[in-house]
Design an enzyme around this catalytic site. Sequence first.
Site, PDB file in Angstrom:
ATOM      1  N   SER A 139       0.837  -1.193   0.000  1.00 27.22           N
ATOM      2  CA  SER A 139       0.000   0.000   0.000  1.00 27.22           C
ATOM      3  C   SER A 139       0.874   1.245   0.000  1.00 27.22           C
ATOM      4  O   SER A 139       1.633   1.478   0.946  1.00 27.22           O
ATOM      5  CB  SER A 139      -0.912   0.009   1.226  1.00 27.22           C
ATOM      6  OG  SER A 139      -1.575   1.258   1.326  1.00 27.22           O
TER       7      SER A 139
ATOM      8  N   HIS B 167      -1.263  -1.385  -4.260  1.00 31.08           N
ATOM      9  CA  HIS B 167      -2.524  -0.936  -3.661  1.00 31.08           C
ATOM     10  C   HIS B 167      -2.514   0.577  -3.484  1.00 31.08           C
ATOM     11  O   HIS B 167      -1.609   1.136  -2.864  1.00 31.08           O
ATOM     12  CB  HIS B 167      -2.717  -1.625  -2.311  1.00 31.08           C
ATOM     13  CG  HIS B 167      -4.083  -1.445  -1.730  1.00 31.08           C
ATOM     14  ND1 HIS B 167      -5.172  -2.183  -2.150  1.00 31.08           N
ATOM     15  CD2 HIS B 167      -4.538  -0.611  -0.763  1.00 31.08           C
ATOM     16  CE1 HIS B 167      -6.239  -1.823  -1.459  1.00 31.08           C
ATOM     17  NE2 HIS B 167      -5.884  -0.867  -0.614  1.00 31.08           N
TER      18      HIS B 167
ATOM     19  N   ASP C 148      -4.786   3.715  -2.118  1.00 31.81           N
ATOM     20  CA  ASP C 148      -5.943   4.119  -1.317  1.00 31.81           C
ATOM     21  C   ASP C 148      -6.378   5.521  -1.722  1.00 31.81           C
ATOM     22  O   ASP C 148      -5.652   6.499  -1.506  1.00 31.81           O
ATOM     23  CB  ASP C 148      -5.593   4.102   0.171  1.00 31.81           C
ATOM     24  CG  ASP C 148      -5.462   2.688   0.707  1.00 31.81           C
ATOM     25  OD1 ASP C 148      -6.386   1.891   0.492  1.00 31.81           O
ATOM     26  OD2 ASP C 148      -4.430   2.384   1.327  1.00 31.81           O
TER      27      ASP C 148
ATOM     28  N   MET D 266      -8.960   8.407  -0.972  1.00 28.07           N
ATOM     29  CA  MET D 266      -9.861   8.869   0.085  1.00 28.07           C
ATOM     30  C   MET D 266     -10.300  10.296  -0.201  1.00 28.07           C
ATOM     31  O   MET D 266      -9.495  11.109  -0.666  1.00 28.07           O
ATOM     32  CB  MET D 266      -9.165   8.813   1.448  1.00 28.07           C
ATOM     33  CG  MET D 266      -8.562   7.465   1.786  1.00 28.07           C
ATOM     34  SD  MET D 266      -7.794   7.495   3.427  1.00 28.07           S
ATOM     35  CE  MET D 266      -6.826   5.976   3.358  1.00 28.07           C
TER      36      MET D 266
ATOM     37  N   HIS E 219      -8.352   1.233  -4.398  1.00 30.08           N
ATOM     38  CA  HIS E 219      -9.358   1.074  -3.343  1.00 30.08           C
ATOM     39  C   HIS E 219     -10.002   2.438  -3.115  1.00 30.08           C
ATOM     40  O   HIS E 219      -9.395   3.336  -2.542  1.00 30.08           O
ATOM     41  CB  HIS E 219      -8.665   0.561  -2.077  1.00 30.08           C
ATOM     42  CG  HIS E 219      -9.560   0.419  -0.908  1.00 30.08           C
ATOM     43  ND1 HIS E 219      -9.077   0.253   0.376  1.00 30.08           N
ATOM     44  CD2 HIS E 219     -10.909   0.400  -0.799  1.00 30.08           C
ATOM     45  CE1 HIS E 219     -10.086   0.153   1.212  1.00 30.08           C
ATOM     46  NE2 HIS E 219     -11.214   0.246   0.522  1.00 30.08           N
TER      47      HIS E 219
ATOM     48  N   MET F  42     -12.206   4.724  -1.297  1.00 33.35           N
ATOM     49  CA  MET F  42     -12.931   5.033  -0.057  1.00 33.35           C
ATOM     50  C   MET F  42     -13.570   6.398  -0.232  1.00 33.35           C
ATOM     51  O   MET F  42     -13.142   7.402   0.341  1.00 33.35           O
ATOM     52  CB  MET F  42     -11.967   4.982   1.130  1.00 33.35           C
ATOM     53  CG  MET F  42     -11.519   3.572   1.457  1.00 33.35           C
ATOM     54  SD  MET F  42     -10.208   3.514   2.699  1.00 33.35           S
ATOM     55  CE  MET F  42      -8.775   3.541   1.604  1.00 33.35           C
TER      56      MET F  42
ATOM     57  N   MET G  63     -12.027  -5.255   5.069  1.00 33.35           N
ATOM     58  CA  MET G  63     -11.224  -4.315   5.851  1.00 33.35           C
ATOM     59  C   MET G  63     -11.001  -4.879   7.249  1.00 33.35           C
ATOM     60  O   MET G  63     -11.951  -5.236   7.948  1.00 33.35           O
ATOM     61  CB  MET G  63     -11.933  -2.965   5.951  1.00 33.35           C
ATOM     62  CG  MET G  63     -12.026  -2.207   4.635  1.00 33.35           C
ATOM     63  SD  MET G  63     -10.405  -1.846   3.911  1.00 33.35           S
ATOM     64  CE  MET G  63      -9.665  -0.838   5.198  1.00 33.35           C
TER      65      MET G  63
ATOM     66  N   GLY H 110      -9.431   4.662   6.470  1.00 30.77           N
ATOM     67  CA  GLY H 110      -9.139   6.078   6.597  1.00 30.77           C
ATOM     68  C   GLY H 110      -7.700   6.392   6.931  1.00 30.77           C
ATOM     69  O   GLY H 110      -7.177   7.420   6.505  1.00 30.77           O
TER      70      GLY H 110
ATOM     71  N   GLY I  64      -1.490   2.127   9.529  1.00 30.33           N
ATOM     72  CA  GLY I  64      -0.813   1.894  10.793  1.00 30.33           C
ATOM     73  C   GLY I  64      -1.701   1.462  11.943  1.00 30.33           C
ATOM     74  O   GLY I  64      -1.273   1.498  13.100  1.00 30.33           O
TER      75      GLY I  64
ATOM     76  N   ASP J 109      -7.199  -5.942   4.030  1.00 32.35           N
ATOM     77  CA  ASP J 109      -6.465  -4.680   4.129  1.00 32.35           C
ATOM     78  C   ASP J 109      -6.565  -4.148   5.551  1.00 32.35           C
ATOM     79  O   ASP J 109      -7.666  -3.894   6.048  1.00 32.35           O
ATOM     80  CB  ASP J 109      -7.060  -3.669   3.141  1.00 32.35           C
ATOM     81  CG  ASP J 109      -6.325  -2.339   3.149  1.00 32.35           C
ATOM     82  OD1 ASP J 109      -5.291  -2.225   3.820  1.00 32.35           O
ATOM     83  OD2 ASP J 109      -6.794  -1.420   2.456  1.00 32.35           O
TER      84      ASP J 109
END
Length: 220
Positions: A5, A28, A30, A32, A61, A63, A132, A137, A140, A170
Amino acid sequence: MIAPSILSADFARLADEVAAVAGSDWLHVDVMDAHFVPNLTLGLPIVEALLKVTDIPMDCHLMIENPERWAIGYAEAGAHNVTVHAEAAREPVRIARDLRAAGAKAGLSVKPDTPLEPYLEVLREFDTLLVMSVEPGFGGQKFIAHVLDKVRMVRTMIDTGHLNLLVEIDGGINADTIEQAAEAGVDCFVAGSAVYSAADPAMAVRALRTQAANAAHHLT
């Protein structure tokens, strides 16, 4: 399959960070929008730029709110797999068919506390299910183990011929959690910090892949 990611990468050196995970199965990304999740990351222009500098299949992905409007652009740009959230999609079947028509695989994602049962029929239209294992969002976060019940349910349906898709996970995937996810039935593992915090990210990818393969018969 391991999908590093880039949420955990150095955004000032994205091309170099992508090159550092050469040999990965997917990359990957993300996306957002600060509405569906409380964070803002990157969007289609960055994906288009990354597609020019790597041949690793792009796993986007989304979101975001209103995926019906935005998802198709990622497929048309050349993303290999485009995943939307069940909680945001008003017409998931239409999205899946549009993504496939544009040349991408279609993925559906569910948050940790979203039950899977209402979407089992819809999943017949999709190529991938992204479970998920943290709240979407932020990277870590700590792995949420109870989501593996959903993985086991879907793996049983795949093994018995009721579904035909790839199971992705993920959130919090690292050397301490990947084996239990593999044993539950995951096929593709998204790993951020576990890869990009390593001295050699490509070696970290290979080590995680070996761990997963050794933990689950369906991966060998």
